[in-house]
Design a protein around this motif. Structure first.
Motif, mmCIF file in Angstrom:
data_model
loop_
_atom_site.group_PDB
_atom_site.id
_atom_site.type_symbol
_atom_site.label_atom_id
_atom_site.label_comp_id
_atom_site.label_asym_id
_atom_site.label_seq_id
_atom_site.Cartn_x
_atom_site.Cartn_y
_atom_site.Cartn_z
ATOM 1 N N VAL A 131 0.807 -0.677 -0.271
ATOM 2 C CA VAL A 131 0.290 -0.209 0.091
ATOM 3 C C VAL A 131 0.676 1.216 0.098
ATOM 4 C CG1 VAL A 131 -1.929 1.297 1.379
ATOM 5 C CG2 VAL A 131 -1.567 -1.111 1.376
ATOM 6 N N ALA A 132 0.500 2.341 -0.851
ATOM 7 C CA ALA A 132 1.710 4.036 -0.523
ATOM 8 C C ALA A 132 0.550 4.491 -0.140
ATOM 9 C CB ALA A 132 2.090 3.264 -2.456
ATOM 10 N N THR A 133 1.577 5.380 0.753
ATOM 11 C CA THR A 133 0.814 6.043 1.273
ATOM 12 C C THR A 133 0.843 7.890 1.177
ATOM 13 O OG1 THR A 133 1.579 6.345 3.027
ATOM 14 C CG2 THR A 133 -0.375 4.576 3.422
ATOM 15 N N PHE A 134 0.169 9.038 1.001
ATOM 16 C CA PHE A 134 1.093 10.117 0.456
ATOM 17 C C PHE A 134 -0.168 10.600 1.403
ATOM 18 C CE2 PHE A 134 -2.228 11.376 -3.109
ATOM 19 C CZ PHE A 134 -2.702 10.288 -3.168
ATOM 20 N N THR A 135 -0.011 12.341 1.430
ATOM 21 C CA THR A 135 -0.541 13.069 2.087
ATOM 22 C C THR A 135 -1.322 14.435 1.026
ATOM 23 O OG1 THR A 135 0.812 14.060 3.351
ATOM 24 C CG2 THR A 135 -1.044 13.263 4.136
ATOM 25 N N ASP A 136 -2.175 14.723 0.830
ATOM 26 C CA ASP A 136 -2.210 16.607 0.196
ATOM 27 C C ASP A 136 -3.801 16.687 0.927
ATOM 28 O OD1 ASP A 136 -2.050 17.960 -2.050
ATOM 29 O OD2 ASP A 136 -4.823 17.361 -2.629
ATOM 30 N N ALA A 137 -3.529 18.142 0.944
ATOM 31 C CA ALA A 137 -4.158 19.266 1.128
ATOM 32 C C ALA A 137 -4.579 18.418 2.309
ATOM 33 C CB ALA A 137 -5.225 20.126 0.641
ATOM 34 N N GLY A 138 -4.190 18.654 3.075
ATOM 35 C CA GLY A 138 -4.551 17.698 4.730
ATOM 36 C C GLY A 138 -5.314 16.530 4.921
ATOM 37 N N ARG A 139 -5.277 15.680 4.070
ATOM 38 C CA ARG A 139 -6.057 15.019 3.754
ATOM 39 C C ARG A 139 -5.308 12.977 3.720
ATOM 40 N NH1 ARG A 139 -11.160 16.296 3.771
ATOM 41 N NH2 ARG A 139 -11.955 14.186 3.498
ATOM 42 N N GLY A 140 -5.722 12.591 3.871
ATOM 43 C CA GLY A 140 -4.721 11.250 3.589
ATOM 44 C C GLY A 140 -4.975 10.471 3.048
ATOM 45 N N TYR A 141 -4.636 9.580 2.240
ATOM 46 C CA TYR A 141 -4.590 8.628 0.760
ATOM 47 C C TYR A 141 -3.794 7.700 1.401
ATOM 48 C CZ TYR A 141 -6.793 13.030 -0.940
ATOM 49 O OH TYR A 141 -8.176 13.739 -1.533
ATOM 50 N N ALA A 142 -4.329 6.317 0.266
ATOM 51 C CA ALA A 142 -3.137 5.054 0.909
ATOM 52 C C ALA A 142 -4.252 4.697 -1.131
ATOM 53 C CB ALA A 142 -3.851 3.870 1.543
ATOM 54 N N ILE A 143 -2.969 4.805 -1.670
ATOM 55 C CA ILE A 143 -3.433 3.404 -2.899
ATOM 56 C C ILE A 143 -3.587 1.734 -3.007
ATOM 57 C CG2 ILE A 143 -1.405 4.422 -3.586
ATOM 58 C CD1 ILE A 143 -3.498 5.072 -6.632
ATOM 59 N N GLU A 144 -3.873 1.126 -3.527
ATOM 60 C CA GLU A 144 -3.540 -0.388 -3.522
ATOM 61 C C GLU A 144 -4.125 -1.248 -4.831
ATOM 62 O OE1 GLU A 144 -4.365 -2.672 -0.715
ATOM 63 O OE2 GLU A 144 -6.203 -1.846 0.444
ATOM 64 N N LEU A 145 -3.345 -1.683 -4.827
ATOM 65 C CA LEU A 145 -4.414 -3.092 -5.918
ATOM 66 C C LEU A 145 -5.166 -4.142 -5.134
ATOM 67 C CD1 LEU A 145 -1.295 -3.904 -8.807
ATOM 68 C CD2 LEU A 145 -4.410 -2.519 -8.971
ATOM 69 N N ARG A 146 -6.358 -4.247 -5.323
ATOM 70 C CA ARG A 146 -6.554 -4.965 -4.177
ATOM 71 C C ARG A 146 -7.553 -6.343 -5.066
ATOM 72 N NH1 ARG A 146 -9.987 -1.425 -0.280
ATOM 73 N NH2 ARG A 146 -11.864 -1.359 -2.084
ATOM 74 N N PRO A 147 -7.667 -7.451 -4.594
ATOM 75 C CA PRO A 147 -9.233 -8.369 -5.514
ATOM 76 C C PRO A 147 -10.310 -7.477 -5.185
ATOM 77 C CG PRO A 147 -8.147 -9.557 -3.360
ATOM 78 C CD PRO A 147 -7.459 -8.176 -3.036
ATOM 79 N N LYS A 148 -11.387 -7.538 -6.940
ATOM 80 C CA LYS A 148 -12.042 -6.639 -6.600
ATOM 81 C C LYS A 148 -13.233 -6.671 -5.623
ATOM 82 C CE LYS A 148 -15.228 -4.839 -10.000
ATOM 83 N NZ LYS A 148 -15.983 -5.031 -11.817
ATOM 84 N N ARG A 149 -14.054 -5.824 -5.112
ATOM 85 C CA ARG A 149 -14.383 -6.042 -4.063
ATOM 86 C C ARG A 149 -16.760 -5.793 -4.442
ATOM 87 N NH1 ARG A 149 -12.487 -2.985 1.236
ATOM 88 N NH2 ARG A 149 -10.820 -4.286 1.340
ATOM 89 N N HIS A 150 -17.255 -6.895 -4.060
ATOM 90 C CA HIS A 150 -18.710 -6.290 -4.048
ATOM 91 C C HIS A 150 -19.261 -6.241 -2.992
ATOM 92 C CE1 HIS A 150 -18.117 -7.963 -8.302
ATOM 93 N NE2 HIS A 150 -17.179 -9.218 -7.778
ATOM 94 N N TYR A 151 -20.132 -5.189 -2.457
ATOM 95 C CA TYR A 151 -20.778 -4.790 -1.837
ATOM 96 C C TYR A 151 -21.801 -5.977 -1.038
ATOM 97 C CZ TYR A 151 -16.780 -1.571 -1.266
ATOM 98 O OH TYR A 151 -15.486 -1.319 -0.953
ATOM 99 N N LEU A 152 -22.161 -6.515 -0.571
ATOM 100 C CA LEU A 152 -23.519 -6.909 0.271
ATOM 101 C C LEU A 152 -24.526 -5.846 0.698
ATOM 102 C CD1 LEU A 152 -21.524 -10.129 1.460
ATOM 103 C CD2 LEU A 152 -22.676 -9.839 -0.653
ATOM 104 N N PRO A 153 -25.761 -6.204 0.715
ATOM 105 C CA PRO A 153 -26.809 -5.749 1.685
ATOM 106 C C PRO A 153 -27.158 -6.109 2.959
ATOM 107 C CG PRO A 153 -28.340 -7.013 -0.276
ATOM 108 C CD PRO A 153 -26.503 -6.932 0.281
ATOM 109 N N PHE A 154 -26.240 -7.154 3.141
ATOM 110 C CA PHE A 154 -25.861 -7.357 4.619
ATOM 111 C C PHE A 154 -24.846 -7.550 5.178
ATOM 112 C CE2 PHE A 154 -26.464 -11.059 1.841
ATOM 113 C CZ PHE A 154 -25.389 -11.692 2.257
#
Lengths: 607, 342
Positions: free
Chosen positions: B215-238
């Protein structure tokens, strides 16, 4: 001679082949009593007799020990190993075939394939080092040498584990050493108590305590099986090994009542004291019998099963059936056929009894691994052959029943050297319902495929030897083969589909194109091709027969070939060395198909 | 060519494909081999180093479709309607259903995983085969703002500028390495080089790898970000919470006796809130999905559930019952003692 008397005589000869072997009391020692004691080994409660047979089979490749001309039973060997290993260490039992492993041991190019532990001992470090190296290689990338050295290491571990199960290897008088430990116990417990209160304790006591601790931890770790049943009557969980139980005594647990008789057993055996040994065996048996009567009677049943060797004896009977049918072609056909049928019944009864025994002992459906699938394939083929014989009454049903029965039992026999054939089922397979439906149905499919192939062999070879023979016989062979192929298609299809349903139930994939699934599908597809070709009239009788032989090849690939690929959920078999056999089988079968296609009788070619 | 001849040819082709697919599994893995031989209309051959591929053999998709057409044609045009053929009618109907079911599965079945640590809760599942690039703004205390870019979009390269994205995303390079032989996971190893730009400033570039998952992290204008490659997520209603993971072995051995996960299933609306035990051979079926005990990790503290959605899962059951009944009927009539011929 009266026909009936002859039949009785043949039947009596068959029954003679069934008399079980006896363990007896060599040198006055109650070996049979020792062999029947139940222990927990590889997750299953079994008699020491089974531990002995499977261990010897894994180490040596055979259940009976013939060392330099002296025959010894497996139980005798185990007793020597656990109580008096000096005897076992010089017996040549480690079979080593791999030339590179022999080279590693400094014994290249020797004629001998069997080595004693004593001969291997100087190389133990080297073997362990090479084993560790090989163990790091992923299983599917291991070469022949890596596999062989790991296999040798496993067998050496098993051997040394057995030595350190009922007594610590190297102790002179185990019973006396235990007495020493127990009289030291109160001192040790006081010392531990003082130590936790951080008062100074004599260094000598701590040193002695440490020695015992090290020794019994090692004993517990090395132990190949658990000899001590739980103390609560009837309980199935909580079997313990002697080392762990001795360590528990340090913490104040009461001594397990079986430790003393087992110690007396090994000590009196070493000292040649038969009366003491027999007394200790009786003590142990009566104590276990009082607490674990179910385990004792199960063990007794299993010892009986081991001695009866129903599959080995079934093999002999099938061979006799084959010979009687062969005789019937030359001499008194009807009488010989009847005798063959009598013995086929007997063989089938023995074969069935063996299967039923396994089902009872294991509490599982008949097919649980590659070994039992071979036994069951033979049984299916023999039953179907007998049915055909009753319908057609010309000896050919009995002939194919005996040939397939005999050959599959031989195959089963050669699949046993991976150890206990009644091992516990891994979690994925732990479902009696699916084992009983999918696996059994698929295996019925295999059995009928081989039977159809055997019938086709008879047809093809008959034509080759005799030319256009008796049309009635040929018609009967064709109708038998056709019927068996229909039967096979039904069971292969249903079995394949049940497998799909199991897969859907357990991991959500009805069809995963796993190699074993594909193998089953190939059988279904091939049978569909055969039947459509026949219905369309594209093949006639001879074509049907050649196709049935090919069906046998497809089945053998489905049954064994996919296990050799080493991928997928079904690749459970340990298949080294089997590849050459499968290859040879396919080559021969292709030859038979060629013979069938040529259709030129031998006499004509000779001219 | 008659219909029967066509059947024989097609069945034989199918056998060749099944053998080839089985053998190819040692090299390509199951997923790869099935894709190349079974699910594809053609089997292709790609010359060494070439960018084009040549179809050299009909694939499982095509052969299956032709079998289906031929079967339907034979069924409705040729096969006589009579009691004598009733068994065959039922068999063929069942087979048509079976093929149709396999096509439904091929198109609609989705497989994902849920990796649940003991005590953890997950309201999403991750794809087994697809990867996504996630840019996560974790500044806010209560929630993360996630921007996800699909693997397909990454493969096209170039720059992504969207009003919803706080940066312009530049894809420097994209590489997909097929999964190694015998790997458990079927997903390919994805490597991308990306950089972000905003108001003339550049962040990165970073080289990200889906296998190592750094995971790569950086900050910009006071906000913290992370960027990464990960398995695609599918969101569930439960969501599912893992209460307990049970791993039993046979005493004195390493042979697994059983695995089971005790989970709580609940949704935000409160319509569902219950506990279930998912074990080997006993899945949880909920909301059109099936949850299977697939594996475990980290010394029994993480349970891995396989999640399958297949709207056609009941088709094969019915199809097989039909074929089995039909075969039984046909052979029973064929082998009747009276000797009525087929």
């Amino acid at each position: 001679m009266n026909k009936n008397y002859f039949r009785y005589a043949v039947l009596a000869a068959g029954l003679l082949a069934l008399i079980p072997t006896r363990l007896g009391t060599p040198g006055g020692f109650d070996l049979a009593g020792f062999a029947a004691l139940p222990v927990l080994h590889e997750g299953r409660i079994k008699p020491l007799d089974t531990v002995a047979r499977t261990s010897l089979l894994m180490i040596q490749g055979k259940q009976d020990l013939t060392d330099q001309g002296r025959a010894t039973s497996a139980s005798q060997w185990l007793l020597d190993l656990v109580a008096h290993p000096e005897v076992s260490d010089v017996q040549r039992i480690f079979r080593i075939d791999d030339p590179d492993v022999l080279g590693l041991l400094g014994k290249p190019g020797q004629e001998r394939r069997y080595y004693s532990f004593m001969e291997l001992e100087p190389s133990l470090k080297e073997i362990a080092a090479q084993g560790e190296r090989a163990g790091k290689t992923p299983q599917n990338q291991r070469g022949r040498f890596e596999g062989a050295v790991l296999n040798l290491q496993d067998r050496l571990n098993l051997y040394q584990g057995l030595k350190n199960t009922l007594r610590l290897d190297g102790s002179r008088d185990w019973a006396a050493e235990l007495d020493g430990y127990r009289s030291f116990l109160p001192v040790a417990q006081a010392a531990i108590l003082a130590h936790t209160k951080s008062k100074g304790v004599g260094g000598k006591t701590m040193e002695q305590l440490n020695q015992f601790f090290q020794a019994y931890s090692f004993l517990s770790e090395a132990s190949a099986f658990r000899a001590l049943p739980p103390l609560e009557p009837g309980s199935k969980a909580g079997w313990n090994d002697i080392g762990a139980s001795l360590l528990d005594e340090l913490k104040g647990s009461p001594a397990h009542p079986l430790i003393t008789p087992y110690a007396a057993m090994v000590t009196s055996y070493r000292q040649g004291d038969a009366a003491g040994f027999n007394h200790a065996v009786a003590d142990a048996a009566s104590w276990i019998g009082g607490r674990q009567s179910a385990a004792v009677s199960a063990a007794a049943r299993e010892v009986w099963f081991n001695r009866a060797e129903p599959f080995y004896r079934g093999m002999i009977l099938y061979l006799m059936v084959f010979m009687l049918v062969a005789v019937s072609w030359a001499w008194r056909p009807e009488l010989m056929r009847r005798c063959a049928l009598d013995l086929l019944w007997l063989a089938l009864i023995v074969h069935t009894a063996g299967l039923v025994f396994r089902i009872i002992i294991q509490g599982r459906p008949p097919v649980t691994n590659l070994y039992s699938s071979a036994v069951f394939v033979g049984w299916v083929a023999a039953v179907l052959g007998l049915v055909l014989e009753r319908m057609h009454r010309n000896g050919y049903g009995a002939l194919v029943a005996s040939v397939t029965g005999f050959s599959t039992l031989i195959i089963a026999h050669h699949l046993t050297n991976t150890g206990d054939t009644m091992e516990m089922m891994r979690a994925v397979l732990d479902s009696n319902f699916w084992l009983g439906t999918h696996v059994v149905t698929i295996t019925i499919g295999y059995g009928s495929m081989f039977l159809a192939s055997a019938l086709a062999h008879v047809y093809i070879l008959r034509r080759w030897l005799k030319g256009e023979g008796d049309p009635a016989v040929e018609k009967s062979l064709v109708s038998m083969t056709y019927g068996v192929i229909c039967f096979a298609l039904f069971f292969s299809f249903v079995g394949t589909i049940l497998g799909g349903i199991w897969a859907d139930q357990s991991w959500g994939r009805f069809w995963g194109w796993d190699p074993k699934e594909n193998g089953a599908l190939l059988i279904v597809l091939w049978n569909a091709v055969v039947l459509h070709a026949r219905w369309g009239g594209y093949v006639r009788e001879r074509g049907l027969m050649v196709m049935a032989v090919f069906g046998g090849i497809v089945t053998s690939l489905s049954w064994f070939g996919v296990n050799m690929l080493g991928v997928g959920l079904h690749s459970y078999g340990f298949m080294e060395g089997a590849f050459e056999w499968l290859f040879g089988f396919i080559a021969v079968e292709l030859g038979v198909m060629g013979l069938g296609l040529l259709a030129v009788p031998m006499r004509q070619t000779a001219r | 060519m008659t219909s029967l001849q066509t059947t024989i040819v097609l069945l034989s082709l199918m056998m060749v494909l099944v053998v080839a697919c089985t053998l190819a599994q040692t090299k390509l893995g199951t997923f790869g081999a099935v894709g190349a031989y079974m699910r594809s209309p053609f089997v292709y051959w790609r010359p060494e180093g070439a960018s084009y591929k040549i179809p050299i053999f009909p694939g499982g998709g095509l052969v299956g479709l032709l079998l289906l057409i031929n079967l339907a044609a034979a069924q409705f045009l040729r096969l006589e309607v009579s009691w004598r053929k009733a068994g065959l009618w039922v068999v063929h109907l069942g087979l048509i259903m079976l093929f149709a079911g396999e096509f439904v599965t091929g198109f609609f079945q989705r497989e994902s995983q849920m990796i649940l640590p003991v005590g953890g809760t997950r309201g999403w599942m991750q794809d087994l085969h697809e990867t996504e690039l996630a840019l996560i703004d974790g500044t806010d205390k209560d929630f993360d703002a996630v921007f996800a870019i699909s693997e397909k979009r990454l493969a096209r390269g170039g720059a992504i500028a969207d009003a919803r994205l706080p940066f312009v995303l530049k894809i420097g390079s994209y590489e997909s390495i097929p999964a190694p032989v015998g790997a458990d996971a079927d997903s390919d190893d994805i490597r991308v080089m990306v950089s972000l730009e905003k108001d003339g400033r550049t962040f990165g570039p970073w080289t990200l790898d889906s296998n190592t998952g750094q995971v790569a992290t950086f900050t910009d204008a006071g906000r913290g970000y992370a960027i990464e490659l990960r398995p695609k997520r599918h969101y569930l209603p439960f969501a599912l919470t893992l209460k307990k993971f049970i791993h039993e072995t046979y005493p004195g051995t390493d042979i697994p006796k059983g695995f089971a996960s005790r989970v709580r299933v609940f949704d935000a609306a409160g319509n569902t809130d219950r506990e279930v035990l998912i074990s080997m051979n006993n899945p949880l079926r909920y909301d059109g999905l099936s949850f299977y005990q697939a594996s475990f990790a980290k010394e029994d503290t993480v349970s891995i559930l396989q999640i399958v959605a297949n709207p056609g899962r009941l088709i094969p059951y019915l199809a097989c019952a039909l074929v089995a009944a039909g075969l039984l009927l046909h052979f029973a009539m064929r082998f009747r003692p009276s000797g009525a011929s087929r």
